[in-house]
Motif scaffolding. Structure first.
Motif, PDB file in Angstrom:
ATOM      1  N   GLY A  26     -18.289  15.929  10.802  1.00 47.48           N
ATOM      2  CA  GLY A  26     -17.117  15.306  11.417  1.00 47.48           C
ATOM      3  C   GLY A  26     -16.989  15.669  12.888  1.00 47.48           C
ATOM      4  O   GLY A  26     -16.653  14.813  13.725  1.00 47.48           O
ATOM      5  N   GLN A  27     -17.261  16.918  13.230  1.00 49.85           N
ATOM      6  CA  GLN A  27     -17.208  17.330  14.629  1.00 49.85           C
ATOM      7  C   GLN A  27     -18.254  16.593  15.462  1.00 49.85           C
ATOM      8  O   GLN A  27     -17.976  16.171  16.596  1.00 49.85           O
ATOM      9  N   HIS A  29     -19.627  13.637  14.888  1.00 51.08           N
ATOM     10  CA  HIS A  29     -19.236  12.237  15.057  1.00 51.08           C
ATOM     11  C   HIS A  29     -18.118  12.127  16.094  1.00 51.08           C
ATOM     12  O   HIS A  29     -18.100  11.188  16.905  1.00 51.08           O
ATOM     13  N   ALA A  30     -17.193  13.083  16.078  1.00 52.43           N
ATOM     14  CA  ALA A  30     -16.110  13.071  17.060  1.00 52.43           C
ATOM     15  C   ALA A  30     -16.648  13.300  18.468  1.00 52.43           C
ATOM     16  O   ALA A  30     -16.177  12.688  19.431  1.00 52.43           O
ATOM     17  N   ARG A  63      -6.512  13.601  22.302  1.00 54.80           N
ATOM     18  CA  ARG A  63      -6.417  14.607  21.242  1.00 54.80           C
ATOM     19  C   ARG A  63      -5.014  14.643  20.637  1.00 54.80           C
ATOM     20  O   ARG A  63      -4.846  15.024  19.477  1.00 54.80           O
ATOM     21  N   ILE A  66      -4.879  10.578  18.815  1.00 48.13           N
ATOM     22  CA  ILE A  66      -5.871  10.136  17.829  1.00 48.13           C
ATOM     23  C   ILE A  66      -6.137  11.277  16.855  1.00 48.13           C
ATOM     24  O   ILE A  66      -6.641  12.337  17.246  1.00 48.13           O
ATOM     25  N   ASP A  67      -5.818  11.077  15.592  1.00 46.20           N
ATOM     26  CA  ASP A  67      -5.886  12.153  14.603  1.00 46.20           C
ATOM     27  C   ASP A  67      -7.289  12.742  14.484  1.00 46.20           C
ATOM     28  O   ASP A  67      -7.464  13.973  14.498  1.00 46.20           O
ATOM     29  N   TRP A  68      -8.317  11.889  14.350  1.00 48.08           N
ATOM     30  CA  TRP A  68      -9.662  12.406  14.103  1.00 48.08           C
ATOM     31  C   TRP A  68     -10.241  13.136  15.306  1.00 48.08           C
ATOM     32  O   TRP A  68     -11.192  13.891  15.165  1.00 48.08           O
ATOM     33  N   MET A  69      -9.645  12.941  16.500  1.00 43.85           N
ATOM     34  CA  MET A  69     -10.137  13.658  17.669  1.00 43.85           C
ATOM     35  C   MET A  69      -9.889  15.164  17.541  1.00 43.85           C
ATOM     36  O   MET A  69     -10.593  15.966  18.139  1.00 43.85           O
ATOM     37  N   LEU A  71     -10.590  16.912  15.078  1.00 47.01           N
ATOM     38  CA  LEU A  71     -11.699  17.551  14.366  1.00 47.01           C
ATOM     39  C   LEU A  71     -12.574  18.361  15.319  1.00 47.01           C
ATOM     40  O   LEU A  71     -13.177  19.359  14.923  1.00 47.01           O
ATOM     41  N   ARG A 106     -24.822   5.733  16.949  1.00 42.19           N
ATOM     42  CA  ARG A 106     -24.745   6.641  15.805  1.00 42.19           C
ATOM     43  C   ARG A 106     -26.099   6.797  15.127  1.00 42.19           C
ATOM     44  O   ARG A 106     -26.449   7.887  14.666  1.00 42.19           O
ATOM     45  N   LYS A 137     -13.430  26.138  13.619  1.00 44.58           N
ATOM     46  CA  LYS A 137     -12.968  25.207  12.584  1.00 44.58           C
ATOM     47  C   LYS A 137     -13.886  25.156  11.361  1.00 44.58           C
ATOM     48  O   LYS A 137     -13.671  24.368  10.449  1.00 44.58           O
TER      49      LYS A 137
END
Length: 217
Positions: A26-27, A29-30, A63, A66-69, A71, A106, A137
């Motif tokens: 996840g990190q 991809h972020a 950050r 955006i929620d996933w940022m 990560l 990706r 994290k």
């Protein structure tokens, strides 16, 4: 005796749980998405590139919004910005053979996350085969101890770890420690100085008239 700083990389395989792999994935991809957002923000402007301050402000806003940022650890996000700005500096440097920065795919980009500050790592050797390191994290993680790291063990080489980069390959995640060692500075060459010109017909032409690698007709 004069000393010089020598940068080295030490690679080790990480021993991760399934949950820890998911966090690092996840990190990564972020981090890739942040690079692409930065590239869009920087290039889709009228007549000028965004400044470092403007990019930093945009990252902080992203950050928060955006929620996933979230990560991606804050220091890793700053490392993405630093690497992106350096890519532009290399592109504009006439002496640097670097291409224009672009979007990261990706499917064609290697997943990676930076840990810029060594103090976050808390490296320790557990036994003959294993060491342990803290990853933001992710938590405490074991890694395969294949080589003594500078400044970590009492009997290890002199120097220090300055940071690390986490990289994923076909076999999983590995950590690349950035190490700095002090070595004796190379002595100045006692002979005369000579200029070197590289070419095609003659590979190396020296200012004293000597030719190296001349192609015969």
């Amino acid at each position: 005796m004069e000393v010089a700083r020598q940068a080295r990389a030490h690679v080790a395989r990480l021993d991760l749980s399934t949950a820890q792999v998911a966090v690092l994935d996840g990190q990564a991809h972020a981090a890739r998405a942040l690079w692409n957002l930065l590239h869009e923000y920087v290039t889709f402007r009228q007549g000028r590139l965004a400044t470092v301050k403007e990019c930093d402000t945009a990252i902080r806003a992203a950050r928060r919004e955006i929620d996933w940022m979230g990560l991606l650890p804050a220091q890793a996000a700053q490392a993405v910005l630093k690497t992106y700005r350096q890519a532009w500096a290399n592109f504009f440097d006439p002496a640097h053979p670097a291409g224009r920065p672009g979007f990261k795919s990706r499917s064609r980009s290697r997943p990676a996350v930076d840990v810029p500050q060594a103090r976050d790592l808390n490296i320790a050797r557990l036994n003959r085969r294993w060491g342990a390191v803290d990853l933001p994290k992710v938590g405490r993680v074991r890694f395969w101890w294949t080589k003594d790291l500078p400044g970590v063990t009492r009997d290890g080489p002199a120097g220090r770890i300055t940071g690390a980069r986490l990289v994923k390959d076909a076999f999983g995640w590995q950590i690349v420690f950035r190490a700095e060692r002090q070595v004796p500075a190379p002595a100045a060459h006692p002979g005369e100085r000579v200029g070197v010109d590289r070419g095609i017909t003659v590979a190396l032409a020296l200012s004293d008239g000597t030719m190296r690698g001349e192609v015969s007709a």
